[in-house]
Design a protein around this motif. Structure first.
Motif, PDB file in Angstrom:
ATOM      1  N   ALA A  44       4.297  -9.516  -7.412  1.00 12.38           N
ATOM      2  CA  ALA A  44       4.731  -9.143  -6.057  1.00 12.38           C
ATOM      3  C   ALA A  44       3.670  -9.406  -4.993  1.00 12.38           C
ATOM      4  CB  ALA A  44       5.124  -7.674  -6.039  1.00 12.38           C
ATOM      5  N   LEU A  45       2.431  -9.057  -5.288  1.00 18.02           N
ATOM      6  CA  LEU A  45       1.396  -9.177  -4.245  1.00 18.02           C
ATOM      7  C   LEU A  45       1.251 -10.612  -3.744  1.00 18.02           C
ATOM      8  CD1 LEU A  45      -1.186  -6.717  -5.803  1.00 18.02           C
ATOM      9  CD2 LEU A  45      -0.221  -6.509  -3.498  1.00 18.02           C
TER      10      LEU A  45
ATOM     11  N   LYS B 115       1.281   4.680   2.124  1.00 19.06           N
ATOM     12  CA  LYS B 115       0.060   5.185   1.473  1.00 19.06           C
ATOM     13  C   LYS B 115       0.170   5.235  -0.050  1.00 19.06           C
ATOM     14  CE  LYS B 115       1.339  10.040   1.978  1.00 19.06           C
ATOM     15  NZ  LYS B 115       1.024  11.363   2.489  1.00 19.06           N
TER      16      LYS B 115
ATOM     17  N   ASN C 117       3.425 -12.632  -3.072  1.00 22.98           N
ATOM     18  CA  ASN C 117       4.470 -13.074  -2.128  1.00 22.98           C
ATOM     19  C   ASN C 117       3.862 -13.392  -0.775  1.00 22.98           C
ATOM     20  OD1 ASN C 117       5.548 -11.216   0.304  1.00 22.98           O
ATOM     21  ND2 ASN C 117       4.543  -9.909  -1.203  1.00 22.98           N
TER      22      ASN C 117
ATOM     23  N   PRO D 107       5.550  -4.475   3.135  1.00 21.28           N
ATOM     24  CA  PRO D 107       5.646  -4.542   1.671  1.00 21.28           C
ATOM     25  C   PRO D 107       6.987  -5.190   1.337  1.00 21.28           C
ATOM     26  CG  PRO D 107       5.412  -2.259   2.450  1.00 21.28           C
ATOM     27  CD  PRO D 107       5.657  -3.096   3.639  1.00 21.28           C
ATOM     28  N   ILE D 108       7.108  -5.767   0.165  1.00 20.98           N
ATOM     29  CA  ILE D 108       8.447  -6.249  -0.213  1.00 20.98           C
ATOM     30  C   ILE D 108       9.127  -5.119  -0.981  1.00 20.98           C
ATOM     31  CG2 ILE D 108       8.092  -8.719  -0.032  1.00 20.98           C
ATOM     32  CD1 ILE D 108       7.432  -8.761  -3.026  1.00 20.98           C
TER      33      ILE D 108
HETATM   34  N1  MSP Z   1       7.783  -3.184  -4.210  1.00 21.16           N
HETATM   35  C1  MSP Z   1       6.710  -2.344  -3.857  1.00 21.16           C
HETATM   36  C2  MSP Z   1       5.840  -3.015  -2.803  1.00 21.16           C
HETATM   37  C3  MSP Z   1       5.301  -4.354  -3.197  1.00 21.16           C
HETATM   38  S1  MSP Z   1       4.367  -5.086  -1.927  1.00 21.16           S
HETATM   39  C4  MSP Z   1       3.672  -6.407  -2.613  1.00 21.16           C
HETATM   40  C5  MSP Z   1       7.237  -1.018  -3.334  1.00 21.16           C
HETATM   41  N2  MSP Z   1       8.513  -1.024  -2.943  1.00 21.16           N
HETATM   42  S2  MSP Z   1       9.301   0.281  -2.432  1.00 21.16           S
HETATM   43  O1  MSP Z   1      10.616  -0.194  -2.107  1.00 21.16           O
HETATM   44  O2  MSP Z   1       9.205   1.341  -3.356  1.00 21.16           O
HETATM   45  O3  MSP Z   1       8.561   0.772  -1.163  1.00 21.16           O
HETATM   46  C6  MSP Z   1       8.397  -0.081  -0.077  1.00 21.16           C
HETATM   47  C7  MSP Z   1       7.657   0.599   1.038  1.00 21.16           C
HETATM   48  O4  MSP Z   1       8.441   1.677   1.526  1.00 21.16           O
HETATM   49  C8  MSP Z   1       6.320   1.178   0.614  1.00 21.16           C
HETATM   50  O5  MSP Z   1       5.324   0.835   1.562  1.00 21.16           O
HETATM   51  C9  MSP Z   1       6.541   2.652   0.633  1.00 21.16           C
HETATM   52  O6  MSP Z   1       5.391   3.363   1.012  1.00 21.16           O
HETATM   53  C10 MSP Z   1       7.596   2.768   1.715  1.00 21.16           C
HETATM   54  N3  MSP Z   1       8.286   4.021   1.582  1.00 21.16           N
HETATM   55  C11 MSP Z   1       9.080   4.428   0.553  1.00 21.16           C
HETATM   56  N4  MSP Z   1       9.447   5.714   0.790  1.00 21.16           N
HETATM   57  C12 MSP Z   1       8.881   6.147   1.957  1.00 21.16           C
HETATM   58  C13 MSP Z   1       9.041   7.270   2.778  1.00 21.16           C
HETATM   59  N5  MSP Z   1       9.736   8.325   2.419  1.00 21.16           N
HETATM   60  N6  MSP Z   1       8.457   7.234   4.000  1.00 21.16           N
HETATM   61  C14 MSP Z   1       7.812   6.130   4.479  1.00 21.16           C
HETATM   62  N7  MSP Z   1       7.656   5.059   3.737  1.00 21.16           N
HETATM   63  C15 MSP Z   1       7.938   5.141   2.376  1.00 21.16           C
HETATM   64  O7  MSP Z   1       6.484  -0.069  -3.288  1.00 21.16           O
END
Ligand code: MSP
Length: 503
Positions: free
Chosen positions: A227-228, A253, A230, A10-11
């Motif tokens: 975002a998707l 998830k 990307n 994911p970004i």
């Molecule tokens: N920007 C979106 C994703 C866009 S993809 C086109 C996003 N970013 S995020 O920074 O919030 O999260 C990025 C990734 O980190 C996600 O897959 C999310 O599930 C993962 N994690 C964030 N906290 C987490 C944990 N505590 N444990 C494991 N992964 C988790 O969502």
């Protein structure tokens, strides 16, 4: 021509410094990317940062810095996280880059041309933390299902005709059972879609930090639509487009619906091929609560790497929990896992065998001096067959089990050395002793090659100690490329340092 393999993380939102959850997505994708490269695939591994939207803008406002300056100051932290986690991404995309903005605006025009979007008015709830819309019925105790606060929103908005894709999506999941992994996530997605899809609000007018809708500059494109894409914008500007469709999107998830419902619907509406698989991993928890910036209970991957080194952090993340399940982070579990698998098993095996050869075999890998007996053959077969098992597991993203195969080989090798007791053979049968040590050195060679995707530094130490190339391809595992007798080894060094509860 080697077959192409495209994998993405994911970004990451750049609203604060990276935490263990981000490191997890990066490292698990990296292990798969490295594994596929060593299998001989032509791999493209993409990661990057998601910089638009209200969540990031809000964080910038809070810090009192201009939004662009704010994101510019955080992006290096994500780049450096990838470096210190020893990730081998081929590209790093930022959604604020021109290549991405132009691509997304172009997508918007196409959606418009295809009559997939229309202008309307959005009235409903919005969660900035999730960057997601919710209806009244979806709220749980007045909050988003994630527990995030919601705010009421009423504004002019463009809508994507998501409702039209409901049947097509269900048909697609049915015909492509491998699209969503693990199975429980697939079921979640299917029931979500079966409950009925409403058209999706895909533009906002109440704030400015995002990609402008072409010719309607007061509208900003919804951050998830931005975002998707990307995943394609990053490969669209040159001859990389052949990497599409993507083989694997690794996600957490919490972002399942965006990737398994909205994303395929956007792509279907544009007649673009769909990715082959989306794998949703679980969360890292602290005291059984999701580790998250908003909850303030995050573990910093940079602190962990500084204390333990990247190999140990990678190993713990990849091996400790079943990929797809949640895991609880504790320092005790970390230390126990590293000591039991890497130090006591693999490290100890290496030390026992190589010290013995160094002391008693004139520092040279011995020759096989007698015929192999059953237990020699069994250990060698386990070594040569390990890869096939691992390939199957890695193709199912069963990373913890794939590593388990190496650990099992380490256990078998340790049991073999105990049983064959070369220290006794030294006085009674040196020919047999040499054969036993040869078999063990060969098992260690294979272990070194197999460990590369997971603990690249430790694996590199083993391989260089044995005079084997770095990045030795998996095809070199076979007996045809067996360890060279007479190869002169140096004084054995410790490959995996033992950890103690307190420094
Ligand atoms: N920007 C979106 C994703 C866009 S993809 C086109 C996003 N970013 S995020 O920074 O919030 O999260 C990025 C990734 O980190 C996600 O897959 C999310 O599930 C993962 N994690 C964030 N906290 C987490 C944990 N505590 N444990 C494991 N992964 C988790 O969502």
């Amino acid at each position: 021509m080697p077959k192409k393999y495209y994998i993405t993380t994911p970004i990451y939102y750049v609203n604060s410094a990276p935490h263990l959850g981000h490191a997890y997505a990066s490292v698990s994708s990296d292990a798969i990317a490295r594994f596929k490269r060593l299998e001989g695939f032509d791999v493209r591994f993409l990661t990057g940062t998601d910089e638009h939207g209200q969540k990031v803008e809000k964080a910038a406002i809070k810090s009192g810095v201009k939004t662009k300056d704010f994101v510019d100051s955080l992006v290096p932290e994500f780049r450096s996280m990838l470096e210190y986690m020893n990730c081998t991404n081929d590209d790093f995309i930022r959604t604020t880059e021109a290549r991405h903005i132009q691509y997304v605006q172009n997508i918007w025009r196409q959606l418009h041309k295809r009559n997939q979007i229309y202008l309307g008015k959005y009235c409903g709830w919005y969660s900035i933390r999730d960057e997601a819309f919710f209806s009244e019925e979806e709220l749980v105790d007045g909050k988003a299902p994630s527990g995030a606060e919601v705010e009421w929103m009423e504004e002019e908005s463009y809508f994507f005709r998501l409702s039209q894709w409901q049947e097509k999506l269900l048909e697609f999941y049915d015909q492509n059972p491998d699209f969503i992994y693990p199975e429980t996530r697939r079921n979640e997605v299917i029931s979500f879609v079966k409950r009925g899809l409403r058209d999706l609000s895909v533009s906002r007018t109440s704030f400015k930090w995002g990609i402008q809708v072409p010719e309607r500059g007061n509208h900003i494109i919804y951050v998830w639509l931005d975002a998707l894409f990307n995943y394609i914008s990053a490969i669209s500007t040159n001859d990389l487009i052949d990497y599409w469709p993507c083989n694997l999107h690794i996600i957490g998830k919490d972002i399942l619906i965006f990737h398994c419902v909205y994303w395929p619907a956007f792509l279907m509406s544009l007649d673009i091929k769909l990715p082959l698989k989306v794998f949703a991993h679980g969360w890292w928890l602290q005291n059984n609560e999701k580790m998250s910036k908003s909850l303030g209970n995050v573990v910093s991957p940079s602190d962990l790497v500084q204390e333990f080194g990247s190999d140990y952090v990678r190993y713990f993340l990849l091996r400790e929990v079943i990929f797809g399940h949640d895991g609880n982070y504790t320092r005790e579990a970390f230390i126990t896992r590293i000591n039991s698998d890497l130090v006591n098993n693999i490290g100890n095996l290496f030390q026992r065998v190589m010290s013995f050869i160094y002391k008693h075999c004139e520092k040279k890998i011995p020759h096989k001096e007698s015929d192999f007996i059953l237990e020699d053959q069994e250990l060698l077969q386990s070594a040569y067959k390990a890869l096939d098992k691992m390939i199957e597991m890695m193709n199912n993203q069963s990373i913890h089990n794939a590593i388990g195969v190496i650990i099992d080989l380490g256990n078998k090798s340790n049991a073999y050395i105990d049983k064959c007791a070369p220290w006794h053979l030294k006085n009674s049968d040196t020919r047999r002793m040499n054969t036993v040590l040869y078999v063990l050195a060969e098992a260690i060679r294979v272990i070194g090659i197999l460990l590369q995707p997971f603990v690249p530094e430790g694996a590199a130490k083993i391989l260089s100690y044995l005079g084997i190339n770095q990045c030795e391809l998996f095809t070199k595992i076979s007996s045809e490329f067996a360890i060279k007798s007479e190869y002169e080894i140096g004084k054995p060094e410790i490959i995996f340092e033992r950890l103690y509860a307190y420094k």
